[in-house]
Design a protein around this motif. Structure first.
Motif, short mmCIF file in Angstrom:
data_model
loop_
_atom_site.label_atom_id
_atom_site.label_comp_id
_atom_site.label_asym_id
_atom_site.label_seq_id
_atom_site.Cartn_x
_atom_site.Cartn_y
_atom_site.Cartn_z
N GLY A 90 0.91 -1.26 -0.17
CA GLY A 90 0.07 -0.07 -0.11
C GLY A 90 0.91 1.25 0.08
N THR A 91 0.26 2.24 0.61
CA THR A 91 1.08 3.66 0.82
C THR A 91 1.10 4.29 1.64
N ILE A 92 1.91 5.04 2.51
CA ILE A 92 1.73 5.81 3.69
C ILE A 92 2.07 7.05 3.45
N SER A 93 1.40 8.09 3.98
CA SER A 93 1.54 9.57 3.53
C SER A 93 2.01 10.42 5.08
N ILE A 94 2.57 11.31 4.84
CA ILE A 94 2.90 12.35 5.99
C ILE A 94 1.64 12.92 6.65
N LYS A 95 0.52 13.03 5.83
CA LYS A 95 -0.87 13.44 6.37
C LYS A 95 -1.47 12.66 7.27
#
Length: 382
Positions: free
Chosen positions: A293-298
């Motif tokens: 998956g992905t991971i964001s700073i937000k």
């Protein structure tokens, strides 16, 4: 104005520059581009007399630079290189102020210049002026290198592949900032690159060089419309479409320069990586290297302070980033049709699509920039 008149240079009987003649107008952003060894960096370094020609003349504002003291000349010309060369024992503010101090500018004027320049690249004075180079990301360090070159307000700025070592997202951001600075300050920029896309994005005038000579001088638009040689066409990656050409695939347009982390990495580690390379999200992989998956700073910052986030179950702090992995980002396979992929991207809320191999490993991403490049290719082919 910068003017070269019949300039020649050789090393050990190897011709580096051959009868080079051209002009650069005041306030113009000129890019020297061409294959490695074509002479573009040698040409750049002749403007501030880091390299002297064997014959021929170079003029800056109608004055032959041979008649100008080297030190005086170099203090009047900003110079930015890929290695940056910030002084590690000086703060950001001190690095920017180096040349104005040598020129004995008043302290108040120097402070005002540092404030103004930092604001122009969205690095607030209060947050960055007292930091040291090792506390900055690569992109931030390169920004300070550019500001240092601008600090004494020289009319000419030379830049030798300044963004070559940066990741593409940071590079694109800096390209926009440098172009905006050049336009706001009305400086003459001479920029060396081997990347034709960079040249097309930045230049008012492109000078394409090969084997020590000039192949074509034109605006980006005219060079796109009428490339003089097959070499220039290849640098622009011009695709000669025909009726028998197979459909374009995602693999032809995806970016492979991506940043990945394993799902067992901690929150702080993910945040520090994103800060270091100036990006706001990461691709996450499973322990067997397949896509997770992905991971964001937000998302990481949404539930509490950086690095210490409370679980909803027991309120105890944890540091794992795994609970913040998102799977909503669209993904496609390498052999997926490019047009269909672009349609998915444009219709989604995502800024990119993840491209996977048959083994579910991450091959790259397709971004809005990929779409723009594909449209440009289609335009060139018509």
């Amino acid at each position: 104005m910068i003017r070269f008149e019949h300039v020649n240079k050789s090393y050990r009987n190897v011709t580096i520059l051959n009868d080079l003649s051209f002009e650069i107008n005041p306030g113009e952003f000129t890019v020297l581009v061409g294959p490695s060894g074509c002479g573009k960096t040698t040409t750049l370094k002749m403007i501030n007399r880091l390299i002297e020609p064997d014959s021929g003349d170079i003029y800056v504002n109608d004055r032959n630079i041979r008649d100008t003291d080297r030190i005086e000349l170099r203090r009047s010309i900003g110079y930015v290189i890929q290695q940056i060369g910030l002084f590690p024992n000086m703060t950001v503010a001190q690095n920017i102020a180096v040349v104005p101090k040598l020129l004995k500018y008043p302290k108040a004027a120097i402070d005002e210049t540092v404030h103004t320049l930092l604001d122009m690249v969205n690095m607030p004075y209060d947050a960055f002026a007292s930091k040291y180079p090792h506390q900055l990301s690569g992109g931030q360090q390169q920004r300070i290198g550019v500001l240092r070159a601008l600090a004494a307000s020289p009319p000419i700025i030379l830049m030798d592949e300044p963004f070559g070592a940066l990741d593409p997202m940071t590079r694109a951001s800096l390209q926009d900032e440098v172009k905006n600075l050049q336009q706001q300050l009305n400086k003459t920029f001479v920029f060396v690159t081997h990347d034709m896309d960079e040249a097309l994005d930045l230049a008012d005038k492109i000078i394409f060089m090969d084997k020590g000579g000039i192949v074509q001088i034109d605006s980006p638009e005219d060079m796109l419309e009428n490339p003089a040689t097959n070499l220039i066409r290849s640098f622009m990656k011009k695709r000669l479409a025909g009726p028998d050409q197979p459909p374009s695939l995602v693999r032809d347009f995806m970016r492979t320069d991506i940043h990945k982390v394993s799902r067992n990495r901690g929150v702080r580690e993910c945040i520090e990586l994103m800060a270091h390379v100036d990006i706001d999200s990461l691709i996450v992989t499973n322990l067997d290297k397949t896509y997770a998956g992905t991971i964001s700073i937000k998302d990481l910052k949404a539930d509490g302070k950086t690095g210490v986030i409370n679980t909803p179950e027991d309120g105890r702090p944890y540091r794992s980033s795994e609970p913040f992995i998102k799977t909503e980002t669209p993904n496609v396979r390498l052999n997926y049709d490019a047009k269909a992929c672009f349609d998915v991207l444009l219709e989604s809320d995502s800024r990119y699509i993840v491209v996977l191999t048959p083994e579910d490993r991450v091959a790259g991403i397709v971004t809005n920039t990929s779409v723009a490049k594909a449209l440009a290719d289609a335009f060139w082919n018509n």
